[in-house]
Design an enzyme around this catalytic site. Sequence first.
Site, PDB file in Angstrom:
ATOM      1  CG  HIS A 116      17.707  20.553  78.832  1.00 52.34           C
ATOM      2  ND1 HIS A 116      17.408  21.897  78.821  1.00 52.34           N
ATOM      3  CD2 HIS A 116      16.601  19.927  78.380  1.00 52.34           C
ATOM      4  CE1 HIS A 116      16.174  22.075  78.392  1.00 52.34           C
ATOM      5  NE2 HIS A 116      15.669  20.896  78.118  1.00 52.34           N
ATOM      6  CG  ASP A 146      19.459  24.540  79.195  1.00 47.17           C
ATOM      7  OD1 ASP A 146      20.133  23.541  78.867  1.00 47.17           O
ATOM      8  OD2 ASP A 146      18.219  24.536  79.247  1.00 47.17           O
ATOM      9  N   GLY A 220       9.803  17.819  74.420  1.00 51.59           N
ATOM     10  CA  GLY A 220       9.995  17.884  72.976  1.00 51.59           C
ATOM     11  C   GLY A 220      10.063  19.284  72.439  1.00 51.59           C
ATOM     12  CG  ASN A 221       7.758  23.274  72.083  1.00 51.75           C
ATOM     13  OD1 ASN A 221       8.325  24.313  71.840  1.00 51.75           O
ATOM     14  ND2 ASN A 221       6.666  22.908  71.455  1.00 51.75           N
ATOM     15  CB  SER A 222      13.588  21.737  75.503  1.00 51.98           C
ATOM     16  OG  SER A 222      13.044  21.875  76.783  1.00 51.98           O
ATOM     17  CG  LEU A 277      30.871  44.671  87.898  1.00 48.75           C
ATOM     18  CD1 LEU A 277      31.068  45.939  87.072  1.00 48.75           C
ATOM     19  CD2 LEU A 277      29.460  44.607  88.472  1.00 48.75           C
ATOM     20  N   GLY A 278      33.981  42.416  88.259  1.00 47.07           N
ATOM     21  CA  GLY A 278      34.909  42.538  89.379  1.00 47.07           C
ATOM     22  C   GLY A 278      34.240  43.073  90.626  1.00 47.07           C
ATOM     23  CB  ALA A 279      31.756  44.633  91.844  1.00 50.63           C
ATOM     24  CB  THR A 280      29.835  39.854  94.273  1.00 54.20           C
ATOM     25  OG1 THR A 280      30.634  40.020  95.455  1.00 54.20           O
ATOM     26  CG2 THR A 280      30.620  39.036  93.257  1.00 54.20           C
ATOM     27  N   GLY A 281      27.369  41.656  94.803  1.00 55.14           N
ATOM     28  CA  GLY A 281      26.506  42.369  95.737  1.00 55.14           C
ATOM     29  C   GLY A 281      25.225  41.621  96.009  1.00 55.14           C
TER      30      GLY A 281
END
Length: 475
Positions: A116, A146, A220-222, A277-281
């Site tokens: 950003h 980010d 300014g610190n990002s 991974l090929g999986a959601t949960g």
Amino acid sequence: MAMRRTIFLLGALLAFGPAGAPLSAQSPGDARVVPHGREQVQLSFAPVVRRAAPAVVNVFSRRVQRQANNPLFDDPFFRRFFGEQGPPGQPRERVQQSLGSGVIVAAGGTVLTNHHVVRGADEIRVVLADRREFEARLVRSDERTDLAVLQIDPGGEALPFLELRDSDELEVGDLVLAIGNPFGVGQTVTSGIVSGLARTNVGITDYGFFIQTDAAINPGNSGGALVTLDGRLAGINTAIYSRSGGSVGIGFAIPANMVRTVLNGAAAGGRVVRPWLGATGQGVTSDIAHSMGLPRPRGVLLNEVTAGGPAGRAGLRVGDIVLEVAGRQVDDPESLRFRFATAQPGGTVPLLYLRDGREHSVSVAVLPPPENPPREQRLLDGRHPLAGAEIANLSPALAEEIGFAGPPRGVVIVRTRPGSLAQRRGFEAGDVIVDVNGEPVAAVQPLLRMLARGGLPWRITIRRGEQTLTANIGG
């Protein structure tokens, strides 16, 4: 800038027991100790700062934003009065400037900062701690984490840089230093402690998995450095939690292990490809734990396992509860995704899961997501409500690329053109087209044939996150 930036304040306190006796926080084999007297309290961080501060830089970005004039002033009649530059108060260009911080992570001039900080920049300049300025080239900018990788040319000089630490070694209570340029006042060093680890659901990036610190974060610190007392980089400071815009002592840094993944992708010369991974949960809640006879909520309950994916080939099934990845506990989908996203590609990762009340171990292959089916991406036109939408077949690779968290199948809207009919009808990027006029949509080609029939009325059903929405148009 859209995100808040970073500065860190002292956050370490001494703990004393009865009669002022120091409490022991040391366990056998633990090198961490609590200060035991005035002499230790007066010790200085200066040696760490001398080693780390030269590797922290300022990042200035500049963007020229073109603005459309009022069409009235494009008329030749009016331009006779106002000239080619247009009337006063009608600028054609507006310059946006951004200030942030960055960290040199390689002697050859590789600089890391926040996405950003440099988003959309036409010009990026890096200013070293010794005030030398360099024009920077954007190597890779990854919105989902980010993070952005810049390159400057020091003309063969070896620049000071920070080595990356294994951020999984951090513990809550460890002292850390933050170095950056808050509010443009100049390089500033502050101290704090690690307040929390594995913070998720922060809403900053798609791979939301952060080191929390009691440091304040300011503009300014990002992109600045979160440094451990051995002078290594633990994380990249990025944001705060705040209701008012001011600091309340809850700051977040992107862990060095995610930083390493982005750097490796940039070094390979391509986009960042994260393992799949090929999986959601979903996270196991107290209600789920009670219904499954678990003593407490823990792990991620799998509710979707892609056939032929790494998880499926390893033997995982819907209903299994993933407890650990590579020996690290996971308690929500974000932490599960992070552990796989930072795994070493090409190898395997050990996974501990629960099935029928018993724990099992398995090794899961660390593979990139497949481009299957081919995306067949195209921009829709014609006389229908989806005109101006760019669509594609949703594969695991595309789902990873656009940050789609649901099951990777069907046809997805990748983006909508500004002002298009699709945008005006409320369709958005990430919407999955479920059916058109009652016909299920499985792929791009069948959808094109449905739309080619034309005519009113239109009934289009989409899936947006957890919601199923239907648009009835005409008739």
